[in-house]
Scaffold this active site. Structure first.
Site, mmCIF file in Angstrom:
data_model
loop_
_atom_site.group_PDB
_atom_site.id
_atom_site.type_symbol
_atom_site.label_atom_id
_atom_site.label_comp_id
_atom_site.label_asym_id
_atom_site.label_seq_id
_atom_site.Cartn_x
_atom_site.Cartn_y
_atom_site.Cartn_z
ATOM 1 N N GLY A 14 0.140 -5.449 0.710
ATOM 2 C CA GLY A 14 -0.950 -5.512 -0.268
ATOM 3 C C GLY A 14 -0.533 -6.139 -1.576
ATOM 4 O O GLY A 14 -1.346 -6.736 -2.287
ATOM 5 N N ASN A 47 29.153 1.219 18.207
ATOM 6 C CA ASN A 47 29.683 -0.095 18.572
ATOM 7 C C ASN A 47 28.573 -1.007 19.097
ATOM 8 O O ASN A 47 27.782 -0.569 19.927
ATOM 9 C CB ASN A 47 30.760 0.097 19.652
ATOM 10 C CG ASN A 47 31.764 -1.031 19.685
ATOM 11 O OD1 ASN A 47 31.808 -1.868 18.790
ATOM 12 N ND2 ASN A 47 32.571 -1.073 20.721
ATOM 13 N N GLU A 64 3.299 -6.077 7.750
ATOM 14 C CA GLU A 64 2.473 -5.033 8.372
ATOM 15 C C GLU A 64 2.695 -4.862 9.868
ATOM 16 O O GLU A 64 2.549 -3.753 10.401
ATOM 17 C CB GLU A 64 0.987 -5.302 8.108
ATOM 18 C CG GLU A 64 0.529 -4.985 6.703
ATOM 19 C CD GLU A 64 0.727 -6.131 5.716
ATOM 20 O OE1 GLU A 64 0.178 -6.070 4.609
ATOM 21 O OE2 GLU A 64 1.441 -7.102 6.066
ATOM 22 N N ASP A 84 47.638 -0.447 10.897
ATOM 23 C CA ASP A 84 47.913 -0.192 12.305
ATOM 24 C C ASP A 84 49.422 0.012 12.448
ATOM 25 O O ASP A 84 50.194 -0.259 11.519
ATOM 26 C CB ASP A 84 47.436 -1.354 13.179
ATOM 27 C CG ASP A 84 47.124 -0.913 14.610
ATOM 28 O OD1 ASP A 84 45.930 -0.765 14.929
ATOM 29 O OD2 ASP A 84 48.074 -0.704 15.387
ATOM 30 N N ASN A 134 25.494 11.497 21.017
ATOM 31 C CA ASN A 134 26.099 11.604 22.348
ATOM 32 C C ASN A 134 25.685 12.879 23.065
ATOM 33 O O ASN A 134 25.559 12.905 24.288
ATOM 34 C CB ASN A 134 27.621 11.517 22.246
ATOM 35 C CG ASN A 134 28.080 10.079 22.105
ATOM 36 O OD1 ASN A 134 27.435 9.160 22.584
ATOM 37 N ND2 ASN A 134 29.193 9.873 21.419
ATOM 38 N N ALA A 180 0.842 -1.198 0.000
ATOM 39 C CA ALA A 180 0.000 0.000 0.000
ATOM 40 C C ALA A 180 0.876 1.248 0.000
ATOM 41 O O ALA A 180 2.051 1.201 0.369
ATOM 42 C CB ALA A 180 -0.903 -0.006 1.228
ATOM 43 N N VAL A 228 41.608 5.762 15.325
ATOM 44 C CA VAL A 228 42.594 5.569 16.391
ATOM 45 C C VAL A 228 41.999 6.069 17.714
ATOM 46 O O VAL A 228 40.825 6.428 17.785
ATOM 47 C CB VAL A 228 43.929 6.284 16.062
ATOM 48 C CG1 VAL A 228 44.499 5.745 14.752
ATOM 49 C CG2 VAL A 228 43.755 7.806 15.981
#
Length: 716
Positions: free
Chosen positions: A117, A454, A140, A344, A501, A69, A401
């Site tokens: 629908g 997270n 629905e 890293d 936050n 719908a 980082v």
């Protein structure tokens, strides 16, 4: 051409077989709007009047079949009186039944998504042929309602009551094999064979090889269950569905009860029962909130689509900082098809990031959602590195980082020297100003925030944060990359804490003042979980980490000293001082022990009350309403301030952010929808009642004006 309308047309196929094609003019998808329903009625009337038509195939002229719908119409339609709404629902049912009652064999050729629908009209056909590309379902309940155009009546008669309860109460979409297994469809074929297969079925029925009249009779009759079978199916499933749905989502249980109520009625009477139950659900606050939330999501997607032309393509990405967060980001990017470098400064970080990605992929394999070969392919899309050697080919870099401005600035300035001039840099910061982080960059216009939540694989939201110099092209590129990763991006402007936050920490401040005044954190957790939060504030702080919370709280206090600067030592401060950081140290407000699956399980630790004794009044019981008000008012008020400050563009963006970022109760629709449901004037009065606690509770001037004028955030 037998009939031509703006939504439907009827075309001759061969040997007295016709095609009823849905191809909604001016739309990219087929959906049942009021004009489309009226057009369907006219098309069916034309078919009935044409004596040369001996069989009919229902098709779609779009890539998908019918999405359902037109939900844009729900907001106004559901405000109609019960009588008007009932008449409207029954009019659609009459049209759908007239299709089902055609004196000829009918087949629905489902080429793509057929939901709500769209699936209900296909259930009216005698047979259904499904493309291998298609999905079907009745979702629905996710809108706080249940199928209202015959779904609860026809589906049990097609696939059995037990299967129908599972389909309808879960609201899931089902792929071809699952649909074929239970008999929801009669055949699954390759897309190019779909129409021919449907025509072949019609011919078999006309030749007497298939009893299409028996199919019609079965769907028009009562459900073939004995009273004992009925009791077993419905009484057992009602309890299970109730447990799965929880106390705040009435639609799944109402659907089961509706099927039970009309099980032993013939179709037309059963449709009346279904319609009356549907109307009750359509009038609830839950449905209002969930429909509104769906429309908010559509607005957000449209906004992203409208800016997509500004976006550069992201063919290769990079994440700086491996570990659990970096590994989660790398996993999500690779899973959704964008290769990613994971850098890293030491091998231990790389190993941790790869381990996180491998763990998440192994879970998918163990659950049958991926095979080992696909897992290997995804892992190959994550390229670990300790150097910037291959960064010249990267389109988007995500810095992830430690949450320290000096470290982040140094890393961003460093990587800028190794990427192409048109590469976009982003920072996965949760609190640090994007404008400040951009201050030492050579190309600040190509830098923005990309804040993941997270755990990355589970949380749908990504905040895309626009700094003072960020270009619209950069924002659009990152929005598109987030969407490509399967996330919902919300664009926000730079401020301390951004959107999520910034709003969350006033909620924690409300919690701190409750504990100061003698509330038991266990009671507060239970009350807020009953309110609809996935976890109470004490448990949430333990999961987030008291050290993380302490750092972010300091940022908020510095950014909003007028209302977020603390005037007392809190229970959270005590936890932090005692290094009870939560799950990561196996002790926070609760103690944590491993369960049988190796996951942390919270248990009560009575010693924590002794630790808090110096900063908390003697324990006492609070009324639930007071706890809810003292927790929710500061959160809602800060949401209003963020909106008024232009941190988010719209009420829709604000509410989606809270639902997808911090698990705001889905069925309440977001903070601003929650206020609308309560009433703006009532909310202002509630805030004033607790205003002495903190400036966080003080209504803004604009909110008071809205209360005086009878305005709402979402309009009338």
């Amino acid at each position: 051409m037998i009939y031509q309308g703006k939504a439907f047309r009827v075309l001759p196929v061969e040997d007295g077989i016709a095609e009823l094609q849905f191809n909604l003019e001016g739309e990219s998808v087929n959906k049942f709007s009021r004009p489309a329903i009226e057009d369907l009625a006219a098309a069916i009337a034309a078919i009935s009047a044409d004596g040369s038509i001996k069989g009919l195939v229902l098709t779609s002229g779009k890539d998908g079949f019918i999405v359902g719908a037109d939900i844009n119409e729900f907001v106004q339609t559901f405000k109609e009186s019960d009588d008007v709404l009932y008449a409207g629902v029954m009019e659609v049912n009459k049209i759908f039944s007239s299709f089902e009652d055609l004196d000829m064999p009918t087949v629905a050729a489902i080429n793509g998504i057929a939901l709500g629908g769209g699936f209900e009209i296909s259930l009216c056909a005698d047979y259904r042929v499904l493309s291998t590309n298609a999905k079907v379902g009745l979702p629905e309940v996710k809108l706080g309602i249940y199928p209202g155009w015959g779904g609860t009546v026809r589906l049990p008669r097609v696939i059995g009551a037990d299967n129908a309860v599972e389909w309808i109460a879960s609201g899931k979409e089902f792929r071809p094999n699952a649909a074929l297994k239970v008999g929801a469809v009669d055949a699954v074929v390759a897309p190019e064979k779909l129409k021919d297969s449907a025509v072949a079925l019609i011919k078999d029925a006309l030749a007497g090889e298939l009893d299409y009249k028996a199919r019609k009779a079965e769907k028009k009759g009562k459900l073939t269950l004995s009273p004992i079978e009925s009791m077993m199916v419905f009484e057992t499933t009602t309890a299970f569905v109730k447990q799965q749905a929880g106390p705040h989502m009435p639609a799944p249980v109402a659907a089961v009860k509706s099927i039970q109520k009309h099980a032993f009625l013939e179709r037309d009477k059963a449709l009346e029962v279904e319609a009356k139950g549907f109307i009750k659900l359509a009038k609830t606050d839950v449905s209002d909130a969930l429909v509104n939330l769906f429309l908010n999501d559509q607005k957000l997607k449209k906004k992203a689509k409208d800016s997509a032309h500004l976006a550069a393509e992201t063919n290769k990405a990079a994440v700086l900082g491996a570990g659990i967060m970096g590994g989660g980001i790398a996993y999500q990017s690779a899973l959704k098809g964008t290769p990613i470098l994971m850098k890293d400064i030491n091998q231990a970080g790389i190993d941790l990031g790869l381990s996180e990605a491998s763990k998440l992929l192994s879970k998918r394999v163990s659950r049958g959602r991926m095979d080992a070969a696909k897992m290997g392919g995804v892992l190959n899309n994550i390229v670990p590195t300790l150097s910037y050697g291959d960064f010249e080919s990267v389109d988007v870099v995500i810095e992830a980082v430690v949450e320290n401005p000096k470290v982040k600035k140094a890393v961003l300035a460093d990587v800028e020297n190794y990427v192409a001039d048109n590469a976009v840099l982003t920072s996965n910061t949760s609190t640090i100003s994007i404008t400040d982080l951009a201050s030492d960059l050579k190309r600040p216009e190509q830098f923005c925030g990309m804040h993941f939540f997270n755990p990355v694989h589970a949380m749908p939201l990504v905040e895309v944060i626009r700094g003072e110099k960020t270009s619209e092209e950069t924002v659009a590129t990152v929005v598109e990359y987030a969407r490509k990763m399967g996330k919902t991006p919300v664009v926000v402007n730079d401020c301390p804490g951004f959107m999520v936050n910034r709003v969350l920490f006033p909620y924690f401040a409300g919690f701190a003042s409750l504990l100061r005044d003698g509330a038991d954190f266990k009671q507060v957790d239970k009350v807020m979980e009953r309110f609809g939060w996935p976890m109470g504030p004490a448990y949430l702080l333990d999961v987030v980490g008291m050290d993380t919370g302490n750092h972010a709280e300091g940022v908020m206090a510095e950014g909003y000293p007028d209302r977020m600067q603390k005037s007392f030592k809190t229970a959270m401060d005590v936890m932090f001082e005692n290094k009870r950081f939560g799950q990561k140290t196996e002790a926070g407000f609760y103690k944590y022990e491993q369960d049988k699956k190796g996951k942390p399980k919270k248990v009560v630790d009575e010693s924590v009350y002794e630790l808090m004794a110096d900063v908390c009044a003697e324990r006492k019981t609070f009324e639930d309403d007071e706890i809810i008000a003292r927790m929710m008012v500061p959160l809602c008020m800060e949401t209003i301030r963020a909106l008024e400050d232009g941190i988010v563009d719209s009420v829709a963006d604000a509410d989606i952010s809270l639902i997808m970022g911090i698990g705001f109760p889905l069925f309440r629709g977001g903070a601003l929808k929650y206020i609308d449901t309560m009433g703006v004037a009532e909310f202002v009065a509630l805030a004033d009642k607790y205003a002495e606690i903190s400036p966080l509770y003080a209504p803004t001037d604009r909110l008071r004006e809205m209360a005086r004028n009878g305005e709402t955030f979402y309009g009338a």
